[in-house]
Each structure stands twice: as structure tokens, then as C-alpha cells.
Scaffold this active site. Structure first.
Site, PDB file in Angstrom:
ATOM      1  N   SER A   7       0.848  -1.191   0.000  1.00  0.00           N
ATOM      2  CA  SER A   7       0.000   0.000   0.000  1.00  0.00           C
ATOM      3  C   SER A   7       0.880   1.236   0.000  1.00  0.00           C
ATOM      4  CB  SER A   7      -0.898   0.018   1.238  1.00  0.00           C
ATOM      5  OG  SER A   7      -0.201   0.515   2.369  1.00  0.00           O
ATOM      6  N   ASP A   8       0.311   2.367  -0.401  1.00  0.00           N
ATOM      7  CA  ASP A   8       0.989   3.632  -0.173  1.00  0.00           C
ATOM      8  C   ASP A   8       0.723   4.042   1.281  1.00  0.00           C
ATOM      9  OD1 ASP A   8       2.447   5.946  -0.576  1.00  0.00           O
ATOM     10  OD2 ASP A   8       1.490   6.415  -2.476  1.00  0.00           O
ATOM     11  N   TRP A   9       1.356   5.114   1.701  1.00  0.00           N
ATOM     12  CA  TRP A   9       1.294   5.566   3.100  1.00  0.00           C
ATOM     13  C   TRP A   9      -0.151   5.715   3.559  1.00  0.00           C
ATOM     14  CZ3 TRP A   9       5.446   7.018   6.379  1.00  0.00           C
ATOM     15  CH2 TRP A   9       5.075   7.684   7.548  1.00  0.00           C
ATOM     16  N   ASN A  10      -0.583   4.819   4.453  1.00  0.00           N
ATOM     17  CA  ASN A  10      -1.935   4.818   5.010  1.00  0.00           C
ATOM     18  C   ASN A  10      -3.001   4.625   3.941  1.00  0.00           C
ATOM     19  OD1 ASN A  10      -3.675   4.981   7.293  1.00  0.00           O
ATOM     20  ND2 ASN A  10      -4.236   7.063   6.717  1.00  0.00           N
ATOM     21  N   GLY A  11      -2.617   4.066   2.783  1.00  0.00           N
ATOM     22  CA  GLY A  11      -3.572   3.897   1.695  1.00  0.00           C
ATOM     23  C   GLY A  11      -4.742   3.004   2.063  1.00  0.00           C
TER      24      GLY A  11
END
Length: 632
Positions: free
Chosen positions: A202-206
Site C-alpha cells: 500500500s501507499d502511506w496509510n492507503g
């Protein structure tokens, strides 16, 4: 790492990652600048050096390369990719993956990644993140199936074919489905069509942001959506570790899907050799020996020189003579080491960077005086320094204006509504140009800028981008003729922000633009053409190209046609030409672009030298998706 492998229950090694975007400690030009070299082999070399430094310092995985195609320069992250074209972007995507991961053909067996000079690459952001509406970061992307297949997916496919071990999901949604919950993207296309067997992160906190997208009502539901879609690793939100277990125990989340995600993460660690050597060859001694070496800096200087694009040189103002007498260097960016390094260089040290002012002072003759005035800053409308800049310019034989953007004006969360020169820099340029002193503008920026006034009034303009730790030396090399500029634009420069999006592979429409007909696709207050088109760049020499010659006029399945063109250096200095091959389908079942890049080659030619350049055009170079979205 020692705690994990010696004191944890299963002794599974940790996987340390970082944003090694355009270098580790040795910072190379930003990726958009490096794409201006039109030299994927250069990008492979710089990525490999970045991998060597990162691995020696304990990093085994990078969140790079970003392979998003971007046609809206308002988007701040355009600096992190390779520009507007999927063909050029695919070439650089594959090259950077090979560079980070070692480029070994045995990659599929995992042997190449075991080398302490290789780190796992991440192609991001899957997919269509560069199509953010309004150029506003994190915004939705209204992308058709055709646009996805023909424009945004090809660089990702090239990265997968080159062996990329991980992909990162995008923050955006497409047609209402956020990428972190998009099973069609992450499983049906990526794994089932492309046979990708690596890891999706995932991307940051995605995963957590699926709640903000309002497709999940609570954290556990967000985790279930992401895991089912194909996201194997959850960065930062901790939803997988804190909220999924009850759903697995109750059967609402498949244990098989969980096991498969775990298997993919373990597979990546095995391919990196972390079970055999949890430290991946890292040590303090090794890090000191390979980090920011003289050879690495030499490559950074080479990369920065190849990335510089000469936009204007009316009257042959450039190159300057080393013994010019007196040089006035003007602009806050001339001494800004942070701007030289550019955005997304998390391990960089500003003290490592050579600024433009320092580079010029090192390049000129000992008899040449170098004067400096700050003038104006991109971050302020303050014009109090303009008078001093004018005074300094009048004492010089030539004025070098260093203009553009500060480092924090590009990159993530740095979208701009206007592409004009920020701050008081336009007024500074007007005042210096009005002195009558020959003026050269050096642009330092991370995106195309709308600079029609500079185009009309300043005889010499050099696009230097954010060039990395050797930016100042490379810029001086070009200004004073130690290197003939050879960069070509990987993205279109508009005349005004209102022209955006503007790009080379446009479609003709039913009413192609015409100056003689108001009722065509045009503006009433501005030409429809760009200020500087995709692929554009000047040199200190001149080149000619012959008409292309085809080896055949009919192309059969499985065959290819050889396209030959003679290229000659007709000037007086050696230089590099970038030969570009475009195709157009004049009559097709669907509307096709007026031109599509299908080949390019850098060619170094001595004065008077002539060379024949060959391109192979196969069926895939001419293929497209028809009315039923079948590739034909």
C-alpha cells in the site's frame, strides 16, 4: 534486524525500505530531468549506484521507480516520473528496475537480488495516479479503459517485464474504485494477465484512506477490501495487524488470501537473500567505502549534463568564454543547495551539493570576476533586491539569471494552480534584461513552466532542472562549452497554464486547429501550439537527417520493418543528437493520435560525421485497441 533474527519466535528477517528515488547519498538529477537525457542506459547506471549505496547502508528495498505518465504539470509529482509519453516512460521504467535490481536475466529465480549491490524495486503508483484531476495530488482520475490500457499501464507492464519485485497501489480512484480496493487492477490485470508473482504494498496509510474514500465503513472493512483486492502489505495504517484477525477467525476474510499475502512477502525476503544474510551485505565499513565516492560524483555530473536542455540560443550567446571578463550571477536559487538536490532525496545532505554559483566560479578563468546578487526569490514577492541585481548586472559582460522553483514547490503535495514563474522573479528578469547586458536564464525547476516572456525577450535559456549534487558543475559545463547540451524535453512546455493538458500525442478531432477558421479546436486569445514541444532541444552544433528508408512496405505478423535514417553533424563541434521515430495511423477503426513515439536513439557525432541509425518496427509498434477493446 538482530532482534528479529535472533530473538523473535520464527526468526523471520525484517525488510528495510526507503525512498531511494534519484539517489541515496549521491543524488542524481530528478527523474523528470534524467528522462530529458533520452538515455535509459544512463538511468540504469544511476539506479545501480543508488542501489549499491542504499544496500551498503542497510536498505534492501526502494519505493521507486515512479512510472506514472503525467500530462498535467500542475501535479507536483510530475518531477518523480519520466513525463508525458508511455513509450519513453516504459523505456525508463524498465531501465530503472534493472538498475536497482542488478539487471541479471536470472532475476526470476531470485539470484540477482541476493547480490549486496541490488535492492528490490517498486513500480508505483498502480495505476493512473498521474491523471489526477486538476493536477491536484490525491485527487480522483477519470480514466477510460482505453486511456488506462494505452497510456497509463504500459510503463507498469514494462517494469513487470523487467522483473520489478513489488508494485505500490495509488492513492487515487478510477471510475469510483480506489486503487487500494481495485481487484481488477491488482489481481485480474497485474497477476492474472501479466503473471506478476511479486508483492503489492500500500501507499502511506492507503488502506486506512479507504474510509475517507467512503467505500469502507470501518477499519476492518477497509482491510478486508484491500486484502481481497490484492494488497499484500499495509504501510502505516496497522489495519492488517490490528483489525484483520477477528475477520479471519470468523471466516469473513479468507485464510487463503491471508496466507497468499504472507507467502508473497516471504518470497520477496527469500529472493533478497535475507534468510541467508539478514544484513544484505551492509556494514559501516562497506557503506563508507561505496557512498558518495569520486566515481559516483562523476556519474552524477555526467547525468546532470545529459539532462540539461537548451531551450533558446538566439545570436549564439552560448557557450560563454571562460575569460569573459565579469559575470553577474543573479537569483536566490544560484546559491540554494536544497534546490540543486531537488525533491525526494531523503538521505541527501545539502553540504554535498555544488550550487550554480560555485560551479560557475570553478569553471571560469582566474582572471574572470564573478559577481553575485540575490535579486529575488521564488518564495516571495519582495522586490527589494532587484535594484542591487541591476547594479551588479551593469558591472558585468554577461548576466546569468538563475530562476525557477524552490525544492518544496514540487514533489508530493506540491501541486500548483499556476505554472508561471513564482514570486518576484519575472520582475527581476525584466529589470536585468532592461539593462541591455547580454542575459542568460538558467531554469531550476521540477515541472514545465509557462515562460512566454522569457521566450520572447531573453536570447539564451537553459533548462537545468534540479540536477542533484553536481548540478552546479554540470550547469557550468554547459554554459562555458565544456559540454554541448543534448537534452530533449520529455514533457511539453505550455504557453500558459490554461493550455493544460497539452501533449504531443493528441488526437486531431473532427475539426483540427486552423488559424484560418475560428470554428476549429483552438483558442481565441492564445495559439494552440506549445511554447516548447515534447522532444525539443537545441545544441551548440547542427544536425541534419535524411528521409527515412523502409526495408519493406508490407508488414506481416511476426516480421519487422527496418527503418534507416542518415544523421549528420553539420556544425563545428561534437555533439549528441537524439533521433526520434514517430508513427501515425492515417485511417483506423478508432481515432488515433497524430503522432506516437515508437523509437529513439542518442547518437554522438563529431563535426562532419555521418551515421546511419536503424529502427526495427514490429507489429506491436503499430497495434492498438479497436472498437471492442481488442488489441489488433
Amino acid at each position: 534486524q538482530r532482534l528479529a533474527v535472533e530473538r523473535s519466535r520464527l526468526h523471520v528477517p525484517l525488510l528495510f525500505a526507503d525512498d531511494v528515488i534519484h539517489g541515496f547519498r549521491t543524488v542524481f538529477p530528478i527523474p523528470l530531468a534524467e528522462a530529458s537525457s533520452w538515455d535509459p542506459s544512463l538511468a540504469e547506471r544511476t539506479a545501480h549506484v543508488a542501489a549499491i549505496e542504499a544496500a551498503a547502508n542497510g536498505i534492501a528495498w526502494t519505493y521507486a521507480p515512479m512510472v506514472d505518465v503525467a500530462r498535467d504539470p500542475r501535479w507536483g509529482r510530475i518531477m518523480e516520473g519520466s513525463g508525458e509519453d508511455p513509450f519513453l516512460g516504459a523505456a525508463f521504467a524498465a531501465a530503472r528496475v534493472r538498475g536497482f535490481q542488478g539487471g541479471d536475466p536470472s532475476l526470476r529465480s531470485g539470484q540477482a537480488l541476493r547480490a549486496p549491490t541490488a535492492i528490490a524495486a517498486t513500480a508505483k503508483h498502480f495505476a493512473g495516479y498521474g491523471a489526477a484531476e486538476g493536477g491536484r495530488d490525491y485527487n480522483g482520475a477519470d480514466v477510460s479503459e482505453r486511456g488506462l490500457r494505452e497510456l497509463y499501464l504500459p510503463p507498469f507492464h514494462a517494469a513487470v517485464c523487467a522483473g520489478a519485485q513489488t508494485l505500490m497501489a495509488g492513492f487515487n480512484e478510477i471510475a469510483g474504485i480506489p486503487s487500494h480496493a481495485n481487484r481488477r487492477l491488482l489481481t485480474d490485470i497485474l497477476r492474472d494477465e501479466w503473471h506478476f508473482d511479486g508483492t503489492v504494498v500500500s501507499d502511506w496509510n492507503g488502506v486506512g484512506e479507504l474510509l475517507s474514500h467512503r467505500v469502507a465503513g470501518d477499519r476492518a472493512a477497509a482491510g478486508a477490501l484491500a486484502l481481497h483486492a490484492g494488497v499484500d502489505m499495509d504501510m502505516v495504517s496497522q489495519i492488517y495487524s490490528h483489525d484483520l484477525a477477528p475477520l479471519v477467525r470468523s471466516g469473513r476474510v479468507s485464510r487463503r488470501e491471508l496466507d497468499e499475502a504472507v507467502r508473497r512477502v516471504l518470497r520477496l525476503k527469500y529472493r533478497l537473500g535475507l534468510f541467508a544474510d539478514p544484513y544484505h551485505g551492509a556494514s559501516e565499513e562497506h557503506a563508507r567505502a561505496v557512498t558518495l565516492t569520486a566515481a559516483n560524483r562523476a556519474l552524477a555530473r555526467e547525468a546532470a549534463r545529459e539532462s540539461i536542455v537548451l531551450l533558446e540560443n538566439r545570436g549564439g550567446v552560448l557557450p560563454l568564454k571562460r575569460d569573459v571578463g565579469a559575470v553577474a550571477v543573479i537569483g536566490a536559487l544560484a546559491t540554494d543547495s536544497a534546490a540543486a538536490i531537488g525533491s525526494w532525496a531523503v538521505r541527501a545532505r545539502e553540504s554535498d551539493a555544488v550550487t550554480v554559483l560555485h560551479g560557475i566560479r570553478a569553471a571560469v578563468s582566474p582572471r574572470t570576476r564573478v559577481l553575485y546578487a540575490r535579486g529575488a526569490s521564488p518564495e516571495s514577492d519582495d522586490t527589494s533586491g532587484v535594484a542591487e541585481a541591476v547594479r551588479v548586472a551593469r558591472q558585468a559582460s554577461v548576466a546569468i539569471l538563475v530562476l525557477g522553483e524552490s525544492r518544496d514547490m514540487t514533489g508530493e503535495a506540491s501541486s500548483r494552480a499556476s505554472l508561471d514563474l513564482p514570486g518576484a522573479q519575472r520582475r527581476l528578469a525584466e529589470a536585468v534584461q532592461a539593462t541591455g547586458v547580454p542575459t542568460v536564464v538558467v531554469l531550476m525547476n521540477g515541472r514545465p513552466l509557462a515562460i512566454p516572456w522569457l521566450h520572447d525577450h531573453v536570447p539564451a535559456i537553459v533548462e537545468a532542472w534540479f540536477g542533484g549534487v553536481e548540478a552546479g558543475n554540470a550547469t557550468a559545463d554547459v554554459l562555458f562549452g565544456a559540454y554541448a547540451p543534448s537534452g530533449r524535453l520529455p514533457v511539453t512546455f505550455p504557453r500558459a497554464t490554461g493550455q493544460v493538458p497539452i501533449y504531443a500525442a493528441q488526437k486531431s478531432t473532427g475539426r483540427p486547429a486552423s488559424a484560418d477558421n475560428r470554428y476549429t479546436s483552438r483558442y481565441i486569445d492564445l495559439p494552440w501550439t506549445p511554447l516548447y514541444p515534447f522532444g525539443y532541444g537545441l545544441s551548440y552544433t547542427t544536425f541534419t537527417s535524411s528521409a527515412p528508408r523502409l526495408s519493406a512496405s508490407v508488414l506481416r505478423p511476426g516480421d519487422s520493418i527496418d527503418v534507416a535514417v542518415d544523421v549528420a553533424n553539420t556544425g563545428s563541434v561534437a555533439g549528441d543528437e537524439v533521433v526520434q521515430l514517430y508513427v501515425r495511423d492515417d485511417v483506423a477503426s478508432v481515432a488515433r493520435p497524430v503522432q506516437e513515439l515508437r523509437g529513439f536513439r542518442r547518437v554522438h557525432l563529431a563535426p562532419g560525421e555521418r551515421r546511419t541509425v536503424h529502427f526495427a518496427i514490429g507489429v506491436q509498434a503499430l497495434a492498438f485497441y479497436d472498437t471492442s477493446m481488442t488489441r489488433v
